[in-house]
Design an enzyme around this catalytic site. Structure first.
Site, PDB file in Angstrom:
ATOM      1  N   CYS A 287       0.832  -1.211   0.000  1.00 43.91           N
ATOM      2  CA  CYS A 287       0.000   0.000   0.000  1.00 43.91           C
ATOM      3  C   CYS A 287       0.863   1.257   0.000  1.00 43.91           C
ATOM      4  O   CYS A 287       0.534   2.252  -0.668  1.00 43.91           O
ATOM      5  CB  CYS A 287      -0.914   0.025   1.220  1.00 43.91           C
ATOM      6  SG  CYS A 287      -2.040  -1.360   1.312  1.00 43.91           S
TER       7      CYS A 287
HETATM    8  C1  BEZ Z   1       0.561  -4.599   1.869  1.00 42.55           C
HETATM    9  O1  BEZ Z   1       0.114  -3.499   1.560  1.00 42.55           O
HETATM   10  O2  BEZ Z   1       1.750  -4.836   1.843  1.00 42.55           O
HETATM   11  C2  BEZ Z   1      -0.380  -5.704   2.282  1.00 42.55           C
HETATM   12  C3  BEZ Z   1      -1.530  -5.409   2.972  1.00 42.55           C
HETATM   13  C4  BEZ Z   1      -2.360  -6.442   3.349  1.00 42.55           C
HETATM   14  C5  BEZ Z   1      -2.057  -7.748   3.019  1.00 42.55           C
HETATM   15  C6  BEZ Z   1      -0.902  -8.032   2.298  1.00 42.55           C
HETATM   16  C7  BEZ Z   1      -0.059  -6.986   1.922  1.00 42.55           C
END
Ligand code: BEZ
Length: 208
Positions: A45
């Site tokens: 994210c």
């Molecule tokens: C991420 O943004 O890295 C992420 C968020 C939730 C689950 C897996 C990855």
């Protein structure tokens, strides 16, 4: 019920990192790139938010306003934006919706319970100035989106609207486009005086 292409994007009131908004009023006469992500302070994210911020001029030149969403609070978003700016070497200025009660995520079917009951998957809605949903994409939580594709599809939608054409596989701006089968040869000749190529009666290409 899931939202479909051509549906009116549901309107909502929300708190965001740039203040309270009424979604349709906020879109105004622009397009919107409305995208959800699972959570603040997560690695994928963080890169997506950074990329969106880095592409601010690209979105603006197309008349598109980005707006993110996750099921976190404004205070959490604001703190996280400092990290996004710091780690992705950018300045994030677009709003991020705070949806801690999941109201908007549920309205837009961004919660996929087999992934998570409380965090949104990576949904994309491209919404036009008439507030119609023109494209949806859904990515899993562990795969970051391709922002070249997001810009490309906005270009394709806007070019299709302007010239009443369709775009072939892997089209990028500058390449030939397709004359839809619903347009007769006579009408195509009027719309495209530069001429067009007929590869099959149903497959006609034109350079804009
Ligand atoms: C991420 O943004 O890295 C992420 C968020 C939730 C689950 C897996 C990855």
């Amino acid at each position: 019920m899931s939202l479909r292409i051509g549906d009116t994007a549901p309107d909502f009131k929300a708190d965001t990192t740039t203040g309270a908004i009424q979604f349709h009023d906020w879109i105004g006469t622009d397009w919107a790139f409305f995208f959800s992500h699972p959570a603040d302070f997560t690695p994928v994210c963080t890169t997506e938010m950074g990329r969106t911020a880095q592409l601010a001029e690209q979105f603006a030149s197309r008349g598109v306003k980005p707006i993110g969403l996750s099921t976190d609070t404004v205070a959490e978003h604001v703190k996280w934006i400092e990290d996004v700016n710091d780690t992705q070497h950018t300045t994030l200025r677009f709003p991020i919706v705070a949806d801690a009660d999941l109201k908007i995520a549920k309205l837009y079917d961004m919660i996929h319970p087999n992934e998570s009951e409380t965090a949104a998957v990576r949904s994309v809605f491209i919404i036009d100035p008439d507030k119609k949903i023109r494209l949806t994409m859904t990515y899993p939580m562990n795969v970051g989106r391709n922002f070249d594709e997001i810009l490309r599809v906005i270009d394709a939608l806007q070019t299709a609207d302007k010239f009443k054409i369709a775009t072939p596989a892997d089209w990028v701006p500058g390449q030939d486009v397709i004359i839809p089968p619903s347009v007769s040869d006579a009408d195509a000749a009027k719309s495209f005086p530069q001429g067009f190529e007929t590869i099959r009666p149903y497959l006609r290409k034109v350079s804009l």
